[in-house]
Motif scaffolding. Structure first.
Motif, short mmCIF file in Angstrom:
data_model
loop_
_atom_site.label_atom_id
_atom_site.label_comp_id
_atom_site.label_asym_id
_atom_site.label_seq_id
_atom_site.Cartn_x
_atom_site.Cartn_y
_atom_site.Cartn_z
N GLU A 122 0.84 -1.20 0.00
CA GLU A 122 0.00 0.00 0.00
C GLU A 122 0.87 1.24 0.00
O GLU A 122 1.73 1.42 0.87
N VAL A 123 0.61 2.12 -0.98
CA VAL A 123 1.37 3.36 -1.11
C VAL A 123 0.46 4.53 -0.71
O VAL A 123 -0.67 4.65 -1.18
N ASN A 124 0.95 5.35 0.18
CA ASN A 124 0.23 6.55 0.60
C ASN A 124 0.48 7.63 -0.45
O ASN A 124 1.47 8.35 -0.40
N ALA A 125 -0.44 7.73 -1.41
CA ALA A 125 -0.20 8.50 -2.63
C ALA A 125 0.20 9.95 -2.37
O ALA A 125 1.08 10.49 -3.05
N PHE A 174 -2.35 8.19 -9.91
CA PHE A 174 -2.40 6.89 -10.60
C PHE A 174 -1.21 6.74 -11.56
O PHE A 174 -0.61 5.67 -11.65
N GLN A 175 -0.88 7.82 -12.24
CA GLN A 175 0.26 7.78 -13.16
C GLN A 175 1.56 7.50 -12.39
O GLN A 175 2.40 6.72 -12.85
N VAL A 182 6.43 0.09 -12.89
CA VAL A 182 7.32 -0.17 -14.02
C VAL A 182 8.78 -0.15 -13.56
O VAL A 182 9.59 -1.00 -13.95
N ASP A 183 9.12 0.83 -12.73
CA ASP A 183 10.49 0.93 -12.21
C ASP A 183 10.85 -0.31 -11.40
O ASP A 183 11.98 -0.83 -11.51
N ILE A 184 9.91 -0.79 -10.60
CA ILE A 184 10.18 -1.99 -9.79
C ILE A 184 10.33 -3.21 -10.68
O ILE A 184 11.23 -4.04 -10.48
N GLU A 211 -5.48 4.88 -16.61
CA GLU A 211 -4.07 4.96 -16.23
C GLU A 211 -3.48 3.60 -15.85
O GLU A 211 -2.38 3.53 -15.32
N GLY A 212 -4.20 2.52 -16.13
CA GLY A 212 -3.60 1.20 -16.00
C GLY A 212 -4.06 0.34 -14.83
O GLY A 212 -3.47 -0.72 -14.59
#
Length: 230
Positions: A122-125, A174-175, A182-184, A211-212
């Motif tokens: 979980e990422v805290n955007a 989202f982007q 992608v980086d990971i 956005e995917g």
């Protein structure tokens, strides 16, 4: 009513997929059923839904035996380590891993249960103090730390952007999450696939799909407003 709502949501999902040049099969609709009675879940089930998401372990425990066993339960809310064991024979995925300690507990319980648990970080955007989740710069170090653990598979990321009346304001978050995935992926870390982006809810799921997003979590648009009295 619920069946009609689901049809409406499905039309919106298809339209968003069309705009993004994506297949409808690329997007999993998770019906967010927190605070909703079993009768509502049965109506969603009868309308063809099989993916249900809960914020509280206790609700999964209570609802699980009352509903068909081909439902796939997703734990999407903050998870306390002492509740992890109750998910092992009930949930297919945990969306809200935000610490090494929690991942280690999931690993231990999964090994004990003889299974592999799919997890999302979980990422805290927006770095909101009121929300759980990792900062963007914390994700890759945590992945490197927990990827070797047995009994878990890291298969993507989840986020909840700040609440907004305008879904377009969520697009940047989202982007950014997609770019992080992608980086990971480019790091080619064992036991990490990044095939899932769990993002988008009732107010912004169409933008998330554009956005995917691979998994969207929709509650209010299907079941109506939540009942916080139960």
């Amino acid at each position: 009513m619920i069946a009609d709502n689901i049809r409406s949501v499905e039309e919106r999902i298809q339209a968003a997929c069309d705009r993004a040049g994506r297949s409808r099969e690329d997007v999993t609709l998770i019906c967010v059923t927190k605070t909703k009675p079993v009768e509502d879940l049965r109506q969603a089930y009868d309308a063809g839904q099989r993916f249900f998401g809960e914020n509280r372990v206790q609700e999964i425990i209570e609802k699980y035996p009352q509903l068909p066993d081909d439902i796939q339960w997703h734990m999407i809310g903050h998870l306390q380590r002492n509740k992890v064991k109750y998910l092992m024979d009930r949930a297919v995925m945990i969306h809200s891993v935000d610490s090494a300690a929690l991942a280690q507990t999931i690993s231990k319980e999964a090994v004990k249960a003889g299974r592999v648990m799919d997890i999302l970080l979980e990422v805290n955007a927006a770095g909101e103090e009121s929300k759980f989740g990792l900062g963007y710069d914390q994700v890759l170090p945590l992945i490197r730390e927990i990827a070797p653990l047995p009994g878990i598979h890291i298969c993507g990321l989840m986020t909840v952007p700040p609440y907004t009346e305008d879904p377009e304001t969520s697009r940047g978050y989202f982007q950014k999450l997609r770019k992080l995935s992608v980086d990971i992926t480019s790091q080619s870390i064992d036991n990490v696939s990044m095939r899932i982006l769990s993002m988008g809810m009732t107010g912004d799921f169409e933008v998330a799909i554009e956005e995917g997003a691979t998994h969207i979590r929709v509650g209010t648009a299907i079941f109506g407003a939540r009942n916080y009295d139960i």
